[in-house]
Design an enzyme around this catalytic site. Structure first.
Site, PDB file in Angstrom:
ATOM      1  N   GLY A 207      -1.418-102.130  15.259  1.00 42.44           N
ATOM      2  CA  GLY A 207      -0.879-103.490  15.322  1.00 42.44           C
ATOM      3  C   GLY A 207      -1.197-104.283  14.064  1.00 42.44           C
ATOM      4  N   GLY A 210      -2.996-102.646  10.926  1.00 41.30           N
ATOM      5  CA  GLY A 210      -2.457-101.612  10.057  1.00 41.30           C
ATOM      6  C   GLY A 210      -2.244-100.269  10.725  1.00 41.30           C
ATOM      7  CG  ASP A 238      10.255 -98.844  18.906  1.00 41.42           C
ATOM      8  OD1 ASP A 238       9.697 -97.788  19.203  1.00 41.42           O
ATOM      9  OD2 ASP A 238      10.411 -99.790  19.704  1.00 41.42           O
TER      10      ASP A 238
END
Ligand code: AMP
Length: 308
Positions: A207, A210, A238
């Site tokens: 998240g 990184g 995605d």
């Protein structure tokens, strides 16, 4: 330039974040992956399924980005996959409020004939048996198979998931999911265990902290760009995967060294995705903006220490 085939959901999402709430908007793993990959002008095809309730303008939006949508089945009498999620102040975690499989429950993907020789296969988040079926339809062995998945499938289809994991080259997964899959807290140990399940390359997404790329004993880390405001994290994972796959398809180089750049591209594109609700930011993203942000990324991470 390599051909890229993407399988995943094309969906309706309803999202709630501390900044607001949406009704049903365009979402889905394959949608975000396709939009990110389209930044590289690669020859990409999306394989998915929607219901008769899915607006033509959403399909046109993908087609207008030069994404081949001949593999998107439309079930006139069916309803499109629907997902709803709510983020709290800590945008790293979310509650899933609804997952309605609808037409996805009976989805038999059909890879368009002219994409069965694709060099890169991106298996987006979906039932592992659907992911497997796409792999089995390939006429030639792809140069690289990338798989993305989530805890939902670990909870309800773990055996099938382990089977498809054993057949891919790269897995992209978030930190909590890597821990759930392996039962290990340390991400280094978790990555090693996942290597043992099959994939030679393991990407763990963290998240706003990184992403890590593991290959044998090598590790590469890319931070996430510190943003003033994260509006809606939906699709960031995605988008990362789509940027990663799209860059590799464009450069036709699937070495570990080149994958480092792919991780940077993935992180950069994901940093745009979170700036607006759903796919909004990705649909009007200009390559000039991407280039500028890559420069910021470089400035953020480059340093020059003399080691004596
Ligand atoms: P991400 O934020 O990258 O994890 O992806 C969010 C997207 O995944 C949303 O647009 C959803 O439509 C889609 N999604 C959520 N749950 C599932 C699921 N179980 N299978 C496939 N796609 C899903």
């Amino acid at each position: 330039m390599s051909k890229l085939v993407i399988v995943g959901t094309v969906a309706f999402d309803a999202i709630e974040t501390p900044f607001g709430k949406t009704d049903k908007i365009l979402g889905g793993a394959a949608t975000f992956i396709g939009l990110a990959a389209s930044q590289f002008n690669v020859d990409a095809s999306v394989v998915s399924i929607v219901g008769g309730d899915f607006p033509q303008e959403y399909l046109d939006l993908l087609a207008n980005k030069n994404i081949d949508i001949s593999g998107v089945e439309i079930v006139k009498e069916g309803k499109t996959f629907f997902w709803s999620g709510k983020y709290h102040n800590d945008m790293n975690s979310r509650d899933t409020l609804a997952t309605e499989l609808n037409v996805l429950a009976d989805f038999n993907p059909v890879v368009p004939t002219n994409y069965r020789d694709s060099d890169i296969v991106m298996l987006g988040n979906l039932h592992p048996n659907v992911q497997l079926s796409v792999l089995e339809q390939m006429n030639t062995k792809p140069k690289l198979v990338i798989l993305d998945t989530m805890n939902f499938w670990m909870d309800c289809a773990l055996t099938e998931l382990l089977n498809v994991i054993s057949k891919v080259d790269v897995i992209t997964i978030n930190d909590e999911e890597a821990r759930q899959l392996t039962g290990e807290y340390s991400l280094v140990v978790a990555a090693r265990k996942i290597h043992g399940m099959g994939p030679k390359y393991v990407v763990i997404k963290k998240g706003e902290h990184g992403a890590l790329l593991f290959h044998k004993d090598n590790v590469f880390f890319a931070p996430a760009l510190p943003l003033e405001e994260v509006f809606d994290p939906t699709g960031a994972g995605d988008t990362f995967a789509g940027g990663f796959a799209g860059y590799l398809a464009k450069t036709e180089d699937v070495s570990f060294e080149n994958m480092k750049n792919a991780v940077i591209y993935g992180s950069t594109l994901a940093s745009f995705c979170v700036e607006k609700f759903g796919t909004e930011r990705m649909t009007d993203l200009k390559s000039k903006e991407v280039h500028q942000r890559l420069q910021e990324f470089k400035n953020l991470t480059q340093f020059d220490i003399e080691l004596t």
